[in-house]
Design an enzyme around this catalytic site. Structure first.
Site, PDB file in Angstrom:
ATOM      1  N   SER A   1     -11.320   4.650  -7.778  1.00 61.17           N
ATOM      2  CA  SER A   1     -11.304   4.716  -6.321  1.00 61.17           C
ATOM      3  C   SER A   1     -10.164   5.577  -5.794  1.00 61.17           C
ATOM      4  O   SER A   1     -10.055   5.783  -4.591  1.00 61.17           O
ATOM      5  CB  SER A   1     -11.195   3.306  -5.728  1.00 61.17           C
ATOM      6  OG  SER A   1     -10.078   2.628  -6.273  1.00 61.17           O
TER       7      SER A   1
ATOM      8  N   HIS B   1     -17.833   7.295  -7.524  1.00 60.89           N
ATOM      9  CA  HIS B   1     -17.209   6.125  -6.910  1.00 60.89           C
ATOM     10  C   HIS B   1     -18.239   5.331  -6.108  1.00 60.89           C
ATOM     11  O   HIS B   1     -18.585   5.668  -4.977  1.00 60.89           O
ATOM     12  CB  HIS B   1     -16.048   6.582  -6.009  1.00 60.89           C
ATOM     13  CG  HIS B   1     -15.338   5.468  -5.328  1.00 60.89           C
ATOM     14  ND1 HIS B   1     -14.683   5.633  -4.118  1.00 60.89           N
ATOM     15  CD2 HIS B   1     -15.162   4.164  -5.678  1.00 60.89           C
ATOM     16  CE1 HIS B   1     -14.143   4.478  -3.760  1.00 60.89           C
ATOM     17  NE2 HIS B   1     -14.424   3.577  -4.684  1.00 60.89           N
TER      18      HIS B   1
ATOM     19  N   GLU C   1     -19.453   8.105  -3.626  1.00 58.94           N
ATOM     20  CA  GLU C   1     -18.527   9.221  -3.424  1.00 58.94           C
ATOM     21  C   GLU C   1     -18.473  10.017  -4.729  1.00 58.94           C
ATOM     22  O   GLU C   1     -18.069   9.495  -5.762  1.00 58.94           O
ATOM     23  CB  GLU C   1     -17.143   8.658  -3.081  1.00 58.94           C
ATOM     24  CG  GLU C   1     -16.342   9.492  -2.136  1.00 58.94           C
ATOM     25  CD  GLU C   1     -15.014   8.847  -1.778  1.00 58.94           C
ATOM     26  OE1 GLU C   1     -14.370   9.366  -0.860  1.00 58.94           O
ATOM     27  OE2 GLU C   1     -14.599   7.853  -2.398  1.00 58.94           O
TER      28      GLU C   1
ATOM     29  N   ASN D   1     -10.941   5.862   0.541  1.00 59.59           N
ATOM     30  CA  ASN D   1      -9.704   5.092   0.512  1.00 59.59           C
ATOM     31  C   ASN D   1      -8.537   5.784   1.197  1.00 59.59           C
ATOM     32  O   ASN D   1      -7.579   5.130   1.612  1.00 59.59           O
ATOM     33  CB  ASN D   1      -9.341   4.734  -0.926  1.00 59.59           C
ATOM     34  CG  ASN D   1     -10.172   3.569  -1.426  1.00 59.59           C
ATOM     35  OD1 ASN D   1     -10.324   2.570  -0.736  1.00 59.59           O
ATOM     36  ND2 ASN D   1     -10.750   3.701  -2.605  1.00 59.59           N
TER      37      ASN D   1
END
Length: 294
Positions: free
Chosen positions: A117, A138, A150, A188
């Site tokens: 992540s 991800h 992702e 993130n």
């Protein structure tokens, strides 16, 4: 295409579930036999929830489970696979070790993906002899429900590898979104500073836990408040991601709040430890976790 998934925890078993449900053969790999058993039990429970909601049939469930084989050895589990998705703990040293092993034991054409992540795909790829075939994949938690994947392209990731993984993600019914390899990627890099700021708001005494979450849920139409979301992600994971971004950018805005650091040191990690910003008794934990598949 045959798939191997390394790690049978929350993300790993979710990824295995999605591939297997879409008729891919999956080798689920973990050094712990107990983790493998727990992972398959979780997949079975989640399939049962889908049956109750008339999303799949009993035969679909049986076919999905039949597509998954368990392995405690990477060398055995990655034989003749076309893609490996690593979903181990968010720890750089561990991931580098796994990718070194994968590079040795996988065929030369095998694509190696990481579910990281926040950790650099370029750095992970550098310990292999196939940097062009290393990519980030991800998934979001819970994997069977969340649509986004992702796709993180490392510095040396080839166009062909990227195209293959984008197309594969679409075949899983997901929406792949390509991003470049910078700390935290997109999801993130935006999410974790918000969570960290919510923790700072609590730390500074501006408002209480439920009040902060209520403002964000009702005022910003978020389905879950940032503090409850941090509990679901795991406060240790949040801390790890913030540290990666802080180290990568050297920008103080990514420095983790002292309250977050102290809670992790005290093993108040959220849902998985039974206590974080909220208290999770066994019955309450089961109730909350079940809502992830509503």
């Amino acid at each position: 295409m045959k798939i191997a998934v390394v790690g049978a925890g929350t993300m790993g078993n979710g990824i295995a579930h999605v591939f297997a449900q879409n008729a891919y053969e999956v080798n689920l790999i973990d050094i712990s036999e107990k983790a493998l058993q727990n992972g398959l039990a979780t997949i079975t429970k989640n399939l049962d929830r889908m049956i109750v909601k008339d999303k799949i049939s009993e035969s679909d469930k049986l076919a999905t489970l039949k597509n998954i084989l368990k392995y405690t050895s990477i060398a055995e589990g990655v034989k003749d696979v076309d893609l490996v998705v690593e979903a181990a703990t968010e720890n750089l040293d561990l991931k580098l070790k796994i990718f070194k092993d994968l590079d040795v034991h996988c065929g030369s054409d095998t694509i190696l993906a990481s579910n990281t992540s926040s950790i650099s795909i370029t750095q992970i790829a550098a310990v292999t002899s196939r940097a062009d075939k290393v990519i980030g994949m991800h998934f979001m938690n819970p994997v069977p429900i969340m649509q986004l994947v992702e796709i993180i392209r490392g510095y040396n990731t080839s166009d062909n590898t990227t195209k293959t993984i984008m197309q594969l993600s679409e075949k899983l019914g997901k929406t792949p979104t390509e991003v470049n390899d910078y700390p935290g990627f997109v999801a993130n890099r935006i999410l974790m500073p918000m969570i960290n700021e919510a923790i700072e708001t609590l730390y500074n005494g501006v408002a209480g836990v439920s009040e902060i979450d209520t403002v964000m849920k009702l005022g910003m139409a978020h389905p879950m408040g940032p503090l409850q979301l941090a509990d679901f992600i795991g406060l240790d994971v949040c801390l790890s991601i913030l540290n990666v971004m802080y180290d990568g950018f050297k920008n103080p805005k990514y420095a983790p709040c002292p309250l977050l650091i102290n809670m992790v040191m005290a093993n108040k990690l959220g849902v998985k430890s039974g206590e974080g910003f909220y208290d999770y008794s066994n019955s309450r934990k089961a109730e909350i976790l079940s809502t992830q598949f509503n």
